[in-house]
Scaffold this motif. Structure first.
Motif, short mmCIF file in Angstrom:
data_model
loop_
_atom_site.label_atom_id
_atom_site.label_comp_id
_atom_site.label_asym_id
_atom_site.label_seq_id
_atom_site.Cartn_x
_atom_site.Cartn_y
_atom_site.Cartn_z
N ASP A 39 0.84 -1.19 0.00
CA ASP A 39 0.00 0.00 0.00
C ASP A 39 0.88 1.25 0.00
N LEU A 40 0.34 2.33 -0.56
CA LEU A 40 1.10 3.58 -0.64
C LEU A 40 0.12 4.74 -0.65
N ASP A 41 0.41 5.79 0.13
CA ASP A 41 -0.43 6.98 0.20
C ASP A 41 0.39 8.20 -0.20
N LEU A 42 0.04 8.78 -1.34
CA LEU A 42 0.73 9.95 -1.88
C LEU A 42 -0.18 11.17 -1.79
N ARG A 44 -3.90 -2.91 -2.49
CA ARG A 44 -3.89 -4.22 -3.18
C ARG A 44 -3.64 -4.06 -4.68
N GLY A 45 -2.73 -3.12 -5.01
CA GLY A 45 -2.31 -2.92 -6.39
C GLY A 45 -3.19 -2.00 -7.20
N ALA A 46 -4.33 -1.56 -6.66
CA ALA A 46 -5.25 -0.67 -7.39
C ALA A 46 -5.18 0.74 -6.81
N TRP A 47 -5.29 1.74 -7.67
CA TRP A 47 -5.20 3.13 -7.25
C TRP A 47 -6.59 3.75 -7.10
N GLU A 48 -6.75 4.59 -6.08
CA GLU A 48 -7.95 5.37 -5.88
C GLU A 48 -7.54 6.75 -5.40
N GLY A 49 -8.40 7.75 -5.54
CA GLY A 49 -8.01 9.10 -5.17
C GLY A 49 -9.14 9.89 -4.58
N GLU A 50 -8.77 11.01 -3.93
CA GLU A 50 -9.75 11.95 -3.42
C GLU A 50 -9.09 13.33 -3.32
N VAL A 51 -9.92 14.37 -3.33
CA VAL A 51 -9.46 15.74 -3.18
C VAL A 51 -10.01 16.29 -1.88
N LEU A 52 -9.11 16.85 -1.07
CA LEU A 52 -9.48 17.40 0.24
C LEU A 52 -9.14 18.88 0.26
N GLN A 53 -10.02 19.66 0.83
CA GLN A 53 -9.73 21.09 0.97
C GLN A 53 -8.65 21.30 2.02
N ALA A 54 -7.75 22.24 1.76
CA ALA A 54 -6.64 22.52 2.67
C ALA A 54 -6.75 23.93 3.22
N LEU A 55 -6.26 24.10 4.44
CA LEU A 55 -6.20 25.40 5.13
C LEU A 55 -7.57 26.02 5.36
N MET A 96 -5.06 13.44 -2.99
CA MET A 96 -4.58 12.19 -2.41
C MET A 96 -4.70 11.06 -3.43
N ALA A 97 -3.66 10.24 -3.52
CA ALA A 97 -3.68 9.02 -4.35
C ALA A 97 -3.25 7.87 -3.46
N ARG A 98 -4.09 6.82 -3.40
CA ARG A 98 -3.82 5.69 -2.50
C ARG A 98 -3.80 4.39 -3.30
N ARG A 99 -2.76 3.61 -3.05
CA ARG A 99 -2.67 2.28 -3.67
C ARG A 99 -3.06 1.23 -2.64
#
Length: 250
Positions: free
Chosen positions: A3-6, A239-250, A234-237
């Motif tokens: 798993d990886l969280d970018l 089990r080999g599959a990628w998913e993403g989300e956008v979060l508001q900052a500040l 955010m991009a999260r891997r």
């Protein structure tokens, strides 16, 4: 595949205000860490804004004590963080467009932009790039803006074993279609993920497009900011599959 969280920090720099940007970087870092990011990427020259006319006066040494709180925060949160700043070696006149990597283990890596846009040579000196960055079980190659306009840069990253190509950029509305197309093409061609962090507002007189994004190794657009403004992409891997989300900052 682990798993990886970018995270790409789409960030609106305060022009020339190093102290304000240091504080806001810390806020963004805490938010990204709260959401589980293990690698956080800021845009080109994020600590000062893209302000060539101010760069000589704002240039930092890579080991500047001003950066110590951010170094400590990266280690405490276990999140490797890449931020942008004009850099100068002690006693030297040359100024580089730098990316400082504060690693989760407390170490530090310095990357300097290799390929300059026309006109940047008036202020900046071409740099030497930098090594791959280890995050978890993988390797991440860095790129600063014009570096990715040279196909050889991405090709070298792939040959060195990078699984992720991370580009800190300033891309305007007019240039976005072309530049994002290059990055998406590299993802497909080299079978690595591509993370892009763009400025979220005007910087150095450029109306930046925002739309920071991540493309999976097959060239699919996994996630993108809708436009300009501060946010976390955010991009999260899993089990080999990628998913993403956008979060508001500040």
């Amino acid at each position: 595949m682990t798993d990886l969280d970018l995270c790409a920090a789409q960030y609106c720099s305060v022009a020339g205000d190093l102290n304000a940007n240091l504080d806001r970087h810390a806020q963004v870092m805490r938010l990204a860490a709260h959401h589980g990011a293990k690698f956080l990427l800021f845009p080109e020259l994020s600590l000062t804004g893209y302000e060539p006319s101010l760069a000589s006066n704002l240039a930092l040494n890579a080991d500047s004590q001003l950066l110590e709180p951010l170094r400590d925060l990266a280690k405490q949160s276990g999140m490797t963080t890449v931020l942008g700043a004009p850099l100068r070696q002690s006693g030297a006149e040359e100024v580089f467009i730098g990316a400082l990597v504060f690693c989760a283990d407390g170490s530090q890596i310095t990357y300097t932009k290799q390929h300059l846009h026309p006109g940047e040579e008036v202020v900046f000196t071409p740099g030497q790039g930098g090594p791959l960055v280890t995050v978890g079980a993988g390797q991440i190659a860095l790129s600063v803006c014009a570096d990715f306009s040279h196909a050889s840069h991405a090709r070298t990253a792939a040959q060195e074993g990078a699984g992720i190509y991370a580009a800190s950029v300033l891309i305007s509305d007019n240039g976005y279609e072309h530049d994002s197309g290059l990055l998406q093409g590299y993802a497909r061609q080299h079978a690595f993920g591509v993370l892009m962090a763009n400025h979220g507002g005007v910087s150095g007189g450029w109306a930046c497009a925002g739309r920071s994004a991540f493309w999976s190794p097959d060239g699919e657009l996994v996630v993108s900011a809708a436009g300009a403004g501060d946010c976390l992409v955010m991009a999260r891997r899993r089990r080999g599959a990628w998913e993403g989300e956008v979060l508001q900052a500040l």
